[in-house]
Design a protein around this motif. Sequence first.
Motif, PDB file in Angstrom:
ATOM      1  N   UNK A 186     -16.974  21.774  -9.371  1.00 48.66           N
ATOM      2  CA  UNK A 186     -16.414  21.901 -10.722  1.00 48.66           C
ATOM      3  C   UNK A 186     -17.576  21.967 -11.713  1.00 48.66           C
ATOM      4  N   UNK A 187     -17.540  22.886 -12.672  1.00 46.47           N
ATOM      5  CA  UNK A 187     -18.690  23.087 -13.560  1.00 46.47           C
ATOM      6  C   UNK A 187     -19.183  21.825 -14.253  1.00 46.47           C
ATOM      7  N   UNK A 188     -18.290  21.037 -14.822  1.00 45.56           N
ATOM      8  CA  UNK A 188     -18.729  19.900 -15.633  1.00 45.56           C
ATOM      9  C   UNK A 188     -19.483  18.864 -14.813  1.00 45.56           C
ATOM     10  N   UNK A 189     -18.895  18.389 -13.725  1.00 43.85           N
ATOM     11  CA  UNK A 189     -19.514  17.305 -12.979  1.00 43.85           C
ATOM     12  C   UNK A 189     -20.569  17.800 -11.999  1.00 43.85           C
ATOM     13  N   UNK A 190     -20.362  18.980 -11.415  1.00 40.78           N
ATOM     14  CA  UNK A 190     -21.240  19.398 -10.325  1.00 40.78           C
ATOM     15  C   UNK A 190     -22.456  20.181 -10.790  1.00 40.78           C
ATOM     16  N   UNK A 191     -22.483  20.622 -12.045  1.00 42.70           N
ATOM     17  CA  UNK A 191     -23.717  21.203 -12.583  1.00 42.70           C
ATOM     18  C   UNK A 191     -24.816  20.146 -12.594  1.00 42.70           C
ATOM     19  N   UNK A 192     -24.436  18.909 -12.830  1.00 43.24           N
ATOM     20  CA  UNK A 192     -25.412  17.812 -12.810  1.00 43.24           C
ATOM     21  C   UNK A 192     -25.916  17.578 -11.386  1.00 43.24           C
ATOM     22  N   UNK A 193     -25.035  17.683 -10.386  1.00 43.57           N
ATOM     23  CA  UNK A 193     -25.458  17.527  -8.993  1.00 43.57           C
ATOM     24  C   UNK A 193     -26.422  18.643  -8.610  1.00 43.57           C
ATOM     25  N   UNK A 194     -26.097  19.875  -8.999  1.00 43.00           N
ATOM     26  CA  UNK A 194     -27.001  20.999  -8.737  1.00 43.00           C
ATOM     27  C   UNK A 194     -28.374  20.727  -9.338  1.00 43.00           C
ATOM     28  N   UNK A 195     -28.385  20.254 -10.583  1.00 44.16           N
ATOM     29  CA  UNK A 195     -29.647  19.967 -11.259  1.00 44.16           C
ATOM     30  C   UNK A 195     -30.424  18.877 -10.530  1.00 44.16           C
ATOM     31  N   UNK A 208     -39.578  26.902 -10.772  1.00 42.25           N
ATOM     32  CA  UNK A 208     -38.933  26.764 -12.067  1.00 42.25           C
ATOM     33  C   UNK A 208     -37.427  26.576 -11.945  1.00 42.25           C
ATOM     34  N   UNK A 209     -36.864  25.761 -12.815  1.00 41.76           N
ATOM     35  CA  UNK A 209     -35.409  25.602 -12.870  1.00 41.76           C
ATOM     36  C   UNK A 209     -35.031  25.157 -14.279  1.00 41.76           C
ATOM     37  N   UNK A 210     -33.720  25.071 -14.522  1.00 44.37           N
ATOM     38  CA  UNK A 210     -33.216  24.793 -15.857  1.00 44.37           C
ATOM     39  C   UNK A 210     -32.500  23.440 -15.904  1.00 44.37           C
ATOM     40  N   UNK A 211     -32.016  23.106 -17.091  1.00 42.34           N
ATOM     41  CA  UNK A 211     -31.292  21.855 -17.291  1.00 42.34           C
ATOM     42  C   UNK A 211     -29.865  21.968 -16.759  1.00 42.34           C
ATOM     43  N   UNK A 212     -29.205  20.815 -16.606  1.00 40.45           N
ATOM     44  CA  UNK A 212     -27.803  20.820 -16.198  1.00 40.45           C
ATOM     45  C   UNK A 212     -26.942  21.546 -17.231  1.00 40.45           C
ATOM     46  N   UNK A 213     -27.282  21.386 -18.521  1.00 38.08           N
ATOM     47  CA  UNK A 213     -26.541  22.066 -19.574  1.00 38.08           C
ATOM     48  C   UNK A 213     -26.619  23.576 -19.460  1.00 38.08           C
ATOM     49  N   UNK A 214     -27.789  24.070 -19.034  1.00 38.07           N
ATOM     50  CA  UNK A 214     -27.957  25.511 -18.824  1.00 38.07           C
ATOM     51  C   UNK A 214     -26.999  26.000 -17.750  1.00 38.07           C
ATOM     52  N   UNK A 215     -26.896  25.273 -16.641  1.00 39.84           N
ATOM     53  CA  UNK A 215     -26.030  25.711 -15.548  1.00 39.84           C
ATOM     54  C   UNK A 215     -24.552  25.591 -15.918  1.00 39.84           C
ATOM     55  N   UNK A 216     -24.208  24.593 -16.741  1.00 42.15           N
ATOM     56  CA  UNK A 216     -22.824  24.511 -17.222  1.00 42.15           C
ATOM     57  C   UNK A 216     -22.494  25.720 -18.085  1.00 42.15           C
ATOM     58  N   UNK A 217     -23.407  26.093 -18.958  1.00 44.27           N
ATOM     59  CA  UNK A 217     -23.194  27.268 -19.801  1.00 44.27           C
ATOM     60  C   UNK A 217     -23.079  28.529 -18.945  1.00 44.27           C
ATOM     61  N   UNK A 219     -22.006  28.813 -15.849  1.00 43.09           N
ATOM     62  CA  UNK A 219     -20.711  28.822 -15.183  1.00 43.09           C
ATOM     63  C   UNK A 219     -19.591  29.180 -16.149  1.00 43.09           C
ATOM     64  N   UNK A 220     -19.721  28.744 -17.391  1.00 46.44           N
ATOM     65  CA  UNK A 220     -18.718  29.057 -18.401  1.00 46.44           C
ATOM     66  C   UNK A 220     -18.746  30.547 -18.753  1.00 46.44           C
ATOM     67  N   UNK A 221     -19.946  31.111 -18.929  1.00 44.59           N
ATOM     68  CA  UNK A 221     -20.067  32.518 -19.313  1.00 44.59           C
ATOM     69  C   UNK A 221     -19.646  33.465 -18.189  1.00 44.59           C
ATOM     70  N   UNK A 222     -19.949  33.105 -16.946  1.00 48.09           N
ATOM     71  CA  UNK A 222     -19.618  33.972 -15.821  1.00 48.09           C
ATOM     72  C   UNK A 222     -18.183  33.794 -15.336  1.00 48.09           C
ATOM     73  N   UNK A 223     -17.578  32.644 -15.597  1.00 47.85           N
ATOM     74  CA  UNK A 223     -16.193  32.438 -15.169  1.00 47.85           C
ATOM     75  C   UNK A 223     -16.043  32.556 -13.657  1.00 47.85           C
ATOM     76  N   UNK A 224     -15.069  33.364 -13.214  1.00 43.39           N
ATOM     77  CA  UNK A 224     -14.785  33.507 -11.786  1.00 43.39           C
ATOM     78  C   UNK A 224     -15.908  34.217 -11.029  1.00 43.39           C
ATOM     79  N   UNK A 225     -16.864  34.798 -11.719  1.00 43.55           N
ATOM     80  CA  UNK A 225     -17.968  35.505 -11.062  1.00 43.55           C
ATOM     81  C   UNK A 225     -19.121  34.566 -10.706  1.00 43.55           C
ATOM     82  N   UNK A 226     -18.954  33.266 -10.924  1.00 40.03           N
ATOM     83  CA  UNK A 226     -19.984  32.289 -10.563  1.00 40.03           C
ATOM     84  C   UNK A 226     -19.335  31.114  -9.840  1.00 40.03           C
ATOM     85  N   UNK A 227     -20.106  30.504  -8.942  1.00 35.18           N
ATOM     86  CA  UNK A 227     -19.562  29.376  -8.178  1.00 35.18           C
ATOM     87  C   UNK A 227     -20.693  28.442  -7.758  1.00 35.18           C
TER      88      UNK A 227
END
Length: 245
Positions: A186-195, A208-217, A219-227
């Motif tokens: 799930x984008x909200x909770x699991x973006x932090x796990x990914x980070x 290089x990598x980004x913040x958890x907030x970046x990955x949440x954004x 997932x939001x912008x890509x919608x069903x095209x991201x997982x």
Amino acid sequence: MTAAADKAKIASDGAVAISKRDEWEGLIADKGGQPFQSWAWGELKSHFGWQPHRLAAPDGQAAAQILIRPYRGLAVAYVPRGPVLAIDAAVNESLITAIVALARSQRAAFVRFEPDVLENEPTAGSINASLRRLGFKTSERTLQPRSTIRLDLSPPEEGLMAAFSKGHRADIRRAERDGVVIRIGAPEQDAEILHQMLVATNTRKSFGFHSAGYYRRLLDDFGDAARIQIAELDGEPIGASLILA
């Protein structure tokens, strides 16, 4: 290109500036473009200081999403995994010329291209010649990974497994026996796990990598095209992956 492009703004050197999401996504999908050339990627980067510009050849044979960001009183321009190329080298060169003109109009100090082309493809020689003819030079550093693994996912799972090495098949089966399970995150909770996984991996091998907030954004912008996919053992996360389509 669709008829809607006739109403689009004509950019410098005859390229067409696309301002409608559906039109752009259809064009990029038709040409087999990478997710980095998708509308969603431009929207994502717009939240982090970049301004996306989307140009296409008038007949839709080639296209490019250009990201431009202010930098020290000037700007920098970047075409990630693009342009999306035509078969005709003249069309590609015309589009590149239009991109350079756009970058100059935005006070860009340079333009960086990273086309989605394998080095041994015939297109590679053509685009390389065009870029050098227009004054471009090869950079020693790339922003995206320099090498790409392409795997045909159309065969059945048994066929894919058979193509793996004996050791890789054993690793997969051992994980299954040990109780490792994969779930869709799930984008909200699991973006932090990914980070957190990226932070932990980075202690062993720097990248290089980004913040958890970046990955949440993202997932939001890509919608069903991201997982996000999370691997768990006894309910605890032990791995994570991010997939874009």
